[in-house]
Design a protein around this motif. Structure first.
Motif, mmCIF file in Angstrom:
data_model
loop_
_atom_site.group_PDB
_atom_site.id
_atom_site.type_symbol
_atom_site.label_atom_id
_atom_site.label_comp_id
_atom_site.label_asym_id
_atom_site.label_seq_id
_atom_site.Cartn_x
_atom_site.Cartn_y
_atom_site.Cartn_z
ATOM 1 N N ILE A 73 -10.709 -5.967 3.757
ATOM 2 C CA ILE A 73 -9.092 -6.404 4.090
ATOM 3 C C ILE A 73 -8.240 -5.579 3.199
ATOM 4 N N TYR A 74 -8.664 -5.468 1.890
ATOM 5 C CA TYR A 74 -7.681 -4.518 0.978
ATOM 6 C C TYR A 74 -7.587 -3.247 1.288
ATOM 7 N N ASP A 75 -8.650 -2.940 1.831
ATOM 8 C CA ASP A 75 -9.049 -1.424 2.152
ATOM 9 C C ASP A 75 -8.163 -1.167 3.831
ATOM 10 N N ASP A 76 -8.254 -1.873 4.521
ATOM 11 C CA ASP A 76 -7.432 -1.990 5.803
ATOM 12 C C ASP A 76 -6.207 -1.704 5.622
ATOM 13 N N HIS A 77 -5.605 -2.196 4.474
ATOM 14 C CA HIS A 77 -4.301 -2.158 4.137
ATOM 15 C C HIS A 77 -3.836 -1.216 3.101
ATOM 16 N N ASN A 78 -4.592 -0.135 2.912
ATOM 17 C CA ASN A 78 -4.592 0.940 1.904
ATOM 18 C C ASN A 78 -4.172 0.510 0.469
ATOM 19 N N LEU A 79 -4.975 -0.557 0.056
ATOM 20 C CA LEU A 79 -4.938 -1.138 -1.109
ATOM 21 C C LEU A 79 -6.051 -0.786 -2.176
ATOM 22 N N GLY B 273 0.693 -1.184 0.126
ATOM 23 C CA GLY B 273 0.013 0.104 0.028
ATOM 24 C C GLY B 273 0.845 1.259 -0.130
ATOM 25 N N LYS B 274 2.110 1.089 0.763
ATOM 26 C CA LYS B 274 2.779 2.436 0.812
ATOM 27 C C LYS B 274 3.433 2.599 -0.673
ATOM 28 N N LEU B 275 4.227 1.240 -1.187
ATOM 29 C CA LEU B 275 4.479 1.579 -2.377
ATOM 30 C C LEU B 275 3.598 1.907 -3.501
ATOM 31 N N ALA B 276 2.498 1.643 -3.302
ATOM 32 C CA ALA B 276 1.399 2.063 -4.291
ATOM 33 C C ALA B 276 1.340 3.625 -4.163
ATOM 34 N N LYS B 277 1.243 4.165 -3.093
ATOM 35 C CA LYS B 277 1.382 5.590 -2.857
ATOM 36 C C LYS B 277 2.356 6.300 -3.356
#
Ligand code: GUN
Ligand code: FE
Length: 451
Positions: A258-264, A221-225
């Protein structure tokens, strides 16, 4: 000195989900970068038109009456390494299918030599079938992912390419450490970006929540951002998968959360399948502008379920089609159109016969809507609606020169209109119907020897 090219004949494209435009005697002009600079409808005489306007034309392509130009197909979900077993292993449901066929097959891509051969075949095959844009899952192996990128660049496809992430619940011969997975993902994104190609986009690709730890997903999620890149994964494909996934992440409200909770989940994310979704989950996709890749062949072949695409469209959710090779056995988006047609008719029958418990009314997808999903709809899922998907001025010429000549898979009769010719192509056409395939004005495949 300008060097523009004109195409003259029938042009067919989608303006929206509801609107298919069939242009007779159309004039489409592209510049030497493959960008559409002019579109004119109903031009009875091309020579007179070109004399009147100075478009700096150096090449003229006239289409025959049994030919038309259409936007190239967008496959929003395919697994490049799985092409080696396409058409095999259709007997098992998802989790058994992954363990029995898929993970062993993907683990072979540790060898770059092996990967090069397989990847050249699959990308060539997809181009030949008119897939001008594809969103690929590769494997966990960095070197083979880089090789896939090189091959796609050489063969000229527009592509989103994902290095797959897996750091848990995976066989010991096909698994990464959390740190290794994050490190290689960063290296892979840097590699794709270093090509400076507008056709290539790196995409963060956690296989699915089952095979990723919380720590890995948070890192992704961090890398995507950080890189502002899209995210692709699988979501709510099969009942056993959903149950296992939710048992692994008990703090999340449901699989989508689950994906949302991991910023995905961002407006650049898109999820394959979404067959068994609760209303809350559908609402979350809509609220977050997450797209859906509808993989009907796969949903039938590994009997995951029948996806209600109309439900997503009614909520304004972006939807495109995916072959999901090799859960789906066909490399062709024409097959995705037909499988989606059958899935939609199945939905209609299930509603009508009281098998869904809901309304008896159901509007199945019609051919023009299916074509939209295969082109402009897919472009929207990938955030490419300003670049491809139809023949709007300013977009790239990613296109199919369709030829329904005698001896091919489609028989045309004297009274067939252009619209009827087009529908016959959707249901009966194949790679033999594609004289030329273009990506950004460059010819990348087709039955003709040259243009
Ligand atoms: N879920 C996790 N991995 C896969 C895959 O490779 N194919 C499909 N269809 N579903 C998956
Ligand atoms: Fe898949």
């Amino acid at each position: 000195m300008t060097s523009n090219t004109v195409f003259y004949g029938t042009l067919i494209h989608s303006l929206s989900l509801a609107e298919l435009e069939v242009i007779n005697n159309g004039v489409l002009i592209i510049n030497d970068k493959g960008i559409i600079i002019h579109l004119e409808r109903n031009v009875p005489d091309l020579n007179a038109f070109l004399l009147k306007h100075d478009f700096g034309i150096t090449k003229i392509h006239r289409l025959n009456p049994h030919q038309f130009l259409a936007p190239g197909f967008v496959d929003t979900h395919a697994h490049a390494p799985q092409y080696v077993f396409s058409g095999l292993g259709m007997d098992l449901p998802l989790l058994d299918w992954l363990n029995t066929y898929t993970f062993p097959a993907e683990s072979s891509f540790k060898s770059v030599e092996y990967a090069e051969k397989a990847y050249t075949k699959v990308v060539s095959r997809f181009l030949r079938n008119g897939t001008t844009t594809c969103s690929w899952f590769a494997t966990i192996h960095l070197n083979a992912c880089q090789s896939l990128t090189d091959i796609i660049e050489r063969l000229g496809q527009r592509a989103f390419i994902g290095k797959v992430n897996m750091d848990q619940n995976s066989p010991d011969y096909y698994v990464e450490t959390t740190e290794g997975s994050l490190r290689d993902t960063r290296l892979f994104i840097d590699y794709v970006n270093s090509k400076k190609s507008s056709l290539l986009t790196p995409v963060i690709t956690p296989r699915f929540a089952i095979s990723c730890t919380s720590e890995l997903m948070l890192g992704l999620g961090k890398l995507a951002k950080e890189y502002d890149v899209p995210v692709q994964s699988h979501l709510c494909e099969n009942h056993d998968e959903i149950e296992f996934t939710c048992s692994l992440f008990p703090d999340s409200a449901n699989y989508t959360a689950i994906y949302d909770d991991h910023n995905l989940l961002t407006d650049k994310s898109y999820m394959a399948h979404c067959v068994h979704m609760k209303d809350d989950e559908v609402d979350m996709l809509a609220a977050k502008s997450v797209g859906v890749s509808h993989c009907a062949n796969s949903n039938f072949s590994i009997h995951s379920g029948v996806c209600d695409v109309r439900r997503f469209l009614k909520k304004g959710i972006k939807v495109g089609l995916g072959t999901d090779v090799a859960g789906g056995f066909s490399p062709s988006v024409l097959d995705s159109i037909r499988s989606s047609f059958m899935a939609s008719k199945t939905m209609k029958i299930m509603h009508r016969d009281g098998m869904t418990g809901g309304s008896k009314e159901y509007e199945p997808l019609v051919p023009s809507e299916l074509f939209y999903l295969a082109t402009l709809g897919g472009a929207k899922v990938l955030g490419l609606e300003d670049t491809i998907g139809n023949f709007a001025v300013g977009k790239s010429l990613d296109a199919l020169w369709v030829d329904l000549a005698e001896g091919g898979p489609v028989d045309i009769f004297e009274n067939d209109t252009n619209t009827q010719m087009f529908e016959k192509f959707l249901f009966l056409g194949n790679d033999q119907s594609l004289l030329h395939v273009f990506v950004q004005g460059r010819r990348v495949a087709g039955t003709a020897t040259s243009i």
